[in-house]
Design a protein around this motif. Structure first.
Motif, PDB file in Angstrom:
ATOM      1  N   LEU A 104      42.897  42.796  39.546  1.00  0.00           N
ATOM      2  CA  LEU A 104      43.742  42.628  40.725  1.00  0.00           C
ATOM      3  C   LEU A 104      42.905  42.395  41.967  1.00  0.00           C
ATOM      4  O   LEU A 104      43.163  41.470  42.739  1.00  0.00           O
ATOM      5  N   ARG A 105      41.853  43.224  42.157  1.00  0.00           N
ATOM      6  CA  ARG A 105      41.009  43.095  43.349  1.00  0.00           C
ATOM      7  C   ARG A 105      39.543  43.388  43.042  1.00  0.00           C
ATOM      8  O   ARG A 105      38.805  43.811  43.927  1.00  0.00           O
ATOM      9  N   HIS A 106      39.127  43.206  41.785  1.00  0.00           N
ATOM     10  CA  HIS A 106      37.708  43.395  41.478  1.00  0.00           C
ATOM     11  C   HIS A 106      37.285  42.433  40.381  1.00  0.00           C
ATOM     12  O   HIS A 106      38.111  41.873  39.668  1.00  0.00           O
ATOM     13  N   THR A 107      35.976  42.225  40.269  1.00  0.00           N
ATOM     14  CA  THR A 107      35.400  41.264  39.326  1.00  0.00           C
ATOM     15  C   THR A 107      34.198  41.892  38.629  1.00  0.00           C
ATOM     16  O   THR A 107      33.391  42.573  39.266  1.00  0.00           O
ATOM     17  N   ALA A 108      34.083  41.658  37.331  1.00  0.00           N
ATOM     18  CA  ALA A 108      32.923  42.120  36.566  1.00  0.00           C
ATOM     19  C   ALA A 108      32.305  40.939  35.829  1.00  0.00           C
ATOM     20  O   ALA A 108      33.023  40.099  35.280  1.00  0.00           O
ATOM     21  N   ILE A 109      30.977  40.869  35.826  1.00  0.00           N
ATOM     22  CA  ILE A 109      30.273  39.833  35.068  1.00  0.00           C
ATOM     23  C   ILE A 109      29.324  40.498  34.081  1.00  0.00           C
ATOM     24  O   ILE A 109      28.832  41.601  34.297  1.00  0.00           O
ATOM     25  N   ARG A 137      29.300  42.814  47.346  1.00  0.00           N
ATOM     26  CA  ARG A 137      28.188  42.184  46.634  1.00  0.00           C
ATOM     27  C   ARG A 137      28.183  42.723  45.206  1.00  0.00           C
ATOM     28  O   ARG A 137      28.517  43.884  44.977  1.00  0.00           O
ATOM     29  N   PHE A 138      27.783  41.895  44.267  1.00  0.00           N
ATOM     30  CA  PHE A 138      27.690  42.356  42.890  1.00  0.00           C
ATOM     31  C   PHE A 138      26.602  43.423  42.772  1.00  0.00           C
ATOM     32  O   PHE A 138      25.472  43.233  43.223  1.00  0.00           O
ATOM     33  N   LYS A 139      26.979  44.548  42.170  1.00  0.00           N
ATOM     34  CA  LYS A 139      26.038  45.633  41.930  1.00  0.00           C
ATOM     35  C   LYS A 139      26.042  45.989  40.453  1.00  0.00           C
ATOM     36  O   LYS A 139      27.091  45.964  39.807  1.00  0.00           O
ATOM     37  N   ARG A 140      24.885  46.354  39.954  1.00  0.00           N
ATOM     38  CA  ARG A 140      24.789  46.687  38.535  1.00  0.00           C
ATOM     39  C   ARG A 140      25.400  48.064  38.261  1.00  0.00           C
ATOM     40  O   ARG A 140      25.163  49.020  39.008  1.00  0.00           O
ATOM     41  N   VAL A 141      26.196  48.143  37.190  1.00  0.00           N
ATOM     42  CA  VAL A 141      26.671  49.440  36.720  1.00  0.00           C
ATOM     43  C   VAL A 141      25.503  50.054  35.951  1.00  0.00           C
ATOM     44  O   VAL A 141      25.199  49.626  34.831  1.00  0.00           O
ATOM     45  N   PRO A 142      24.821  51.061  36.519  1.00  0.00           N
ATOM     46  CA  PRO A 142      23.484  51.437  36.044  1.00  0.00           C
ATOM     47  C   PRO A 142      23.410  52.026  34.648  1.00  0.00           C
ATOM     48  O   PRO A 142      22.393  51.910  33.984  1.00  0.00           O
ATOM     49  N   SER A 143      24.455  52.659  34.180  1.00  0.00           N
ATOM     50  CA  SER A 143      24.358  53.375  32.903  1.00  0.00           C
ATOM     51  C   SER A 143      24.634  52.510  31.680  1.00  0.00           C
ATOM     52  O   SER A 143      24.555  52.985  30.545  1.00  0.00           O
ATOM     53  N   LEU A 144      24.954  51.225  31.881  1.00  0.00           N
ATOM     54  CA  LEU A 144      25.371  50.381  30.769  1.00  0.00           C
ATOM     55  C   LEU A 144      24.275  49.393  30.366  1.00  0.00           C
ATOM     56  O   LEU A 144      23.715  48.688  31.208  1.00  0.00           O
ATOM     57  N   THR A 145      23.998  49.325  29.049  1.00  0.00           N
ATOM     58  CA  THR A 145      23.067  48.339  28.504  1.00  0.00           C
ATOM     59  C   THR A 145      23.631  47.810  27.187  1.00  0.00           C
ATOM     60  O   THR A 145      24.490  48.442  26.569  1.00  0.00           O
ATOM     61  N   ASN A 146      23.161  46.649  26.780  1.00  0.00           N
ATOM     62  CA  ASN A 146      23.556  46.054  25.501  1.00  0.00           C
ATOM     63  C   ASN A 146      25.072  45.888  25.372  1.00  0.00           C
ATOM     64  O   ASN A 146      25.642  46.067  24.297  1.00  0.00           O
ATOM     65  N   ILE A 147      25.722  45.568  26.475  1.00  0.00           N
ATOM     66  CA  ILE A 147      27.168  45.353  26.467  1.00  0.00           C
ATOM     67  C   ILE A 147      27.467  43.942  25.966  1.00  0.00           C
ATOM     68  O   ILE A 147      26.815  42.973  26.362  1.00  0.00           O
ATOM     69  N   SER A 148      28.465  43.805  25.117  1.00  0.00           N
ATOM     70  CA  SER A 148      28.835  42.494  24.574  1.00  0.00           C
ATOM     71  C   SER A 148      30.154  41.975  25.128  1.00  0.00           C
ATOM     72  O   SER A 148      30.400  40.774  25.101  1.00  0.00           O
ATOM     73  N   HIS A 149      31.043  42.878  25.625  1.00  0.00           N
ATOM     74  CA  HIS A 149      32.336  42.485  26.158  1.00  0.00           C
ATOM     75  C   HIS A 149      32.671  43.334  27.384  1.00  0.00           C
ATOM     76  O   HIS A 149      32.368  44.531  27.407  1.00  0.00           O
ATOM     77  N   VAL A 150      33.302  42.723  28.374  1.00  0.00           N
ATOM     78  CA  VAL A 150      33.787  43.459  29.538  1.00  0.00           C
ATOM     79  C   VAL A 150      35.140  42.895  29.941  1.00  0.00           C
ATOM     80  O   VAL A 150      35.381  41.681  29.812  1.00  0.00           O
ATOM     81  N   ALA A 151      36.057  43.765  30.399  1.00  0.00           N
ATOM     82  CA  ALA A 151      37.398  43.333  30.776  1.00  0.00           C
ATOM     83  C   ALA A 151      37.899  44.157  31.953  1.00  0.00           C
ATOM     84  O   ALA A 151      37.742  45.385  31.980  1.00  0.00           O
ATOM     85  N   CYS A 152      38.499  43.473  32.934  1.00  0.00           N
ATOM     86  CA  CYS A 152      39.080  44.122  34.107  1.00  0.00           C
ATOM     87  C   CYS A 152      40.594  44.168  33.970  1.00  0.00           C
ATOM     88  O   CYS A 152      41.221  43.171  33.613  1.00  0.00           O
ATOM     89  N   GLY A 153      41.176  45.334  34.275  1.00  0.00           N
ATOM     90  CA  GLY A 153      42.618  45.461  34.366  1.00  0.00           C
ATOM     91  C   GLY A 153      43.039  45.483  35.816  1.00  0.00           C
ATOM     92  O   GLY A 153      42.303  45.030  36.701  1.00  0.00           O
ATOM     93  N   GLN A 154      44.214  46.023  36.062  1.00  0.00           N
ATOM     94  CA  GLN A 154      44.704  46.089  37.438  1.00  0.00           C
ATOM     95  C   GLN A 154      43.761  46.922  38.304  1.00  0.00           C
ATOM     96  O   GLN A 154      43.303  46.459  39.344  1.00  0.00           O
ATOM     97  N   ASN A 155      43.470  48.139  37.875  1.00  0.00           N
ATOM     98  CA  ASN A 155      42.604  49.032  38.638  1.00  0.00           C
ATOM     99  C   ASN A 155      41.626  49.785  37.741  1.00  0.00           C
ATOM    100  O   ASN A 155      41.276  50.933  38.019  1.00  0.00           O
ATOM    101  N   HIS A 156      41.203  49.182  36.655  1.00  0.00           N
ATOM    102  CA  HIS A 156      40.263  49.814  35.738  1.00  0.00           C
ATOM    103  C   HIS A 156      39.366  48.751  35.106  1.00  0.00           C
ATOM    104  O   HIS A 156      39.627  47.558  35.223  1.00  0.00           O
TER     105      HIS A 156
END
Length: 376
Positions: free
Chosen positions: A142-147, A176-195
């Motif tokens: 809804l109001r955020h983006t993840a890459i 600004r895009f900031k790294r989510v520090p605790s995550l590595t080796n991620i293969s899939h990411v998905a944004c919902g309304q507020n999660h």
């Protein structure tokens, strides 16, 4: 190409605006190349062809089409001509494209910093702009983006009031895009309304953060109403994931063996059953033990292609989102979507309250796909 569902902004690209299109109808397009991918936002649509060119139509209140005027037909995004895109995504009123060298172009609303552009230097409505970030895949909410980048890292921007940035209690917004520090080796990411959710094929692990008021993060709401850093959830899945996709408040996990898991809010039947317990994972099965060939998700409805070329839908149906014969606002179980001209279905897409499918007109079925009558 066929479409149906909400069309109040012309997002179906059929050269007319209307409250809804109840049954799948053909979309006329003047294009030399085949369609590679379609992305659907709140009231707009993007189309990427096999030459890497971009087209868009629909709602344009925040310049989310990539040009100045609203359009009820797919129009070339000329400000991005000459750039070869390999992937696209839509948020509610913003858009992006990933280039063949993994650069990210963003445009549309930047009201909460969801484009990753500094609000002090960019307006709230942004024309197509290239970011110097590495992006292999992208998801917009809804109001955020993840890459997701080539290292398997998750980078995120936008509104974080519900914890959807995963950057802790102190970071409730970022432009600004900031790294989510605790995550590595991620293969899939998905944004919902507020999660936000992420999956690691290497770890066989699910990570969740953000709004949990409907137990969409599989944690008890009395203790975890909002989660501000990724929580690792054991869902006892020991295989790779083909797709992880999210609606506003629910998820679908399509596994390597073809099974389909879903969880979250179920007020509209978006989980494919009549059970209202939102903190439980359900296995969605298609009638006749059909196998899932592909899956797509809107804000609160689901579109599914089976291995026998039949099309199924369930969930929110207020704007004829499902395209079924059911007239009620909610479709609680997988129900058949019938095309006027039965042809081979190649790809399916959903978002907001509208849908697209791509078919091969050269492969026709006389009445129903092979064996479909035996399985109904």
């Amino acid at each position: 190409m066929w479409c149906w569902g909400a069309n109040s902004h012309g997002q179906l690209g059929i050269n007319v605006t209307s409250e809804q299109v109840e049954k799948p109808i053909k979309v006329a397009r003047e294009c030399d190349c085949a369609t590679k991918k379609i992305a659907c936002g709140g009231g707009h649509s993007l189309l990427l062809d096999t030459d890497g060119k971009l087209f868009s139509c629909g709602w344009n209140s925040r310049k989310q089409l990539g040009y100045e005027k609203e359009s009820s037909t797919f129009q070339r995004v000329w400000p991005l001509s000459g750039i070869n895109f390999t992937n696209i995504a839509c948020g509610w009123d913003f858009s992006c494209g990933v280039t063949d060298d993994n650069f990210l172009f963003v445009w549309g609303s930047n009201s909460h910093g969801q484009l990753g552009l500094p609000k002090n230097h960019f307006p709230e409505e942004v024309n197509p702009t290239r970011l110097h970030v590495n992006a292999c895949s992208v998801s917009m909410g809804l109001r955020h983006t993840a890459i997701l980048n080539s290292k398997g890292e998750v980078w995120i921007t936008g509104c974080g009031r519900h914890g959807q940035l995963g950057l802790g209690h102190d970071v409730l917004q970022s432009d600004r895009f900031k790294r989510v520090p605790s995550l590595t080796n991620i293969s899939h990411v998905a944004c919902g309304q507020n999660h936000t959710v992420a999956w690691s094929n290497e770890e066989k692990a699910l990570y969740v953060w953000g709004d949990n008021r409907h137990q969409q993060l599989l944690l008890m709401t009395d203790k975890y109403k909002h989660i501000f850093k990724p929580e690792k959830i054991d869902i006892d899945v020991k295989q790779n994931v083909r797709k992880l996709i999210s609606g506003w408040t629910h998820f679908l996990l399509w596994l390597q063996d073809g099974s389909l898991l879903t969880w979250g809010k179920n007020n509209c039947g978006q989980l494919g059953n009549t059970n209202y317990h939102s903190g439980k994972i359900f296995n969605v099965t298609l009638p006749g033990n059909r196998i899932v060939e592909d899956i797509a998700i809107g804000s609160e409805h689901t579109l599914c292609l089976a291995d026998d070329n039949t099309l199924w839908a369930w969930g929110w149906n207020e704007h004829a989102n499902t395209g079924t014969d059911i007239k009620e606002n909610y479709v609680y179980v997988p129900s058949r979507v019938v095309l006027e001209e039965p042809t081979k279905i190649l790809k399916i897409y959903a978002g907001g309250a509208h849908n697209f499918i791509i078919t091969d007109a050269s492969i026709k079925y006389a009445n129903n796909p092979p064996e479909s009558n035996e399985k109904n």
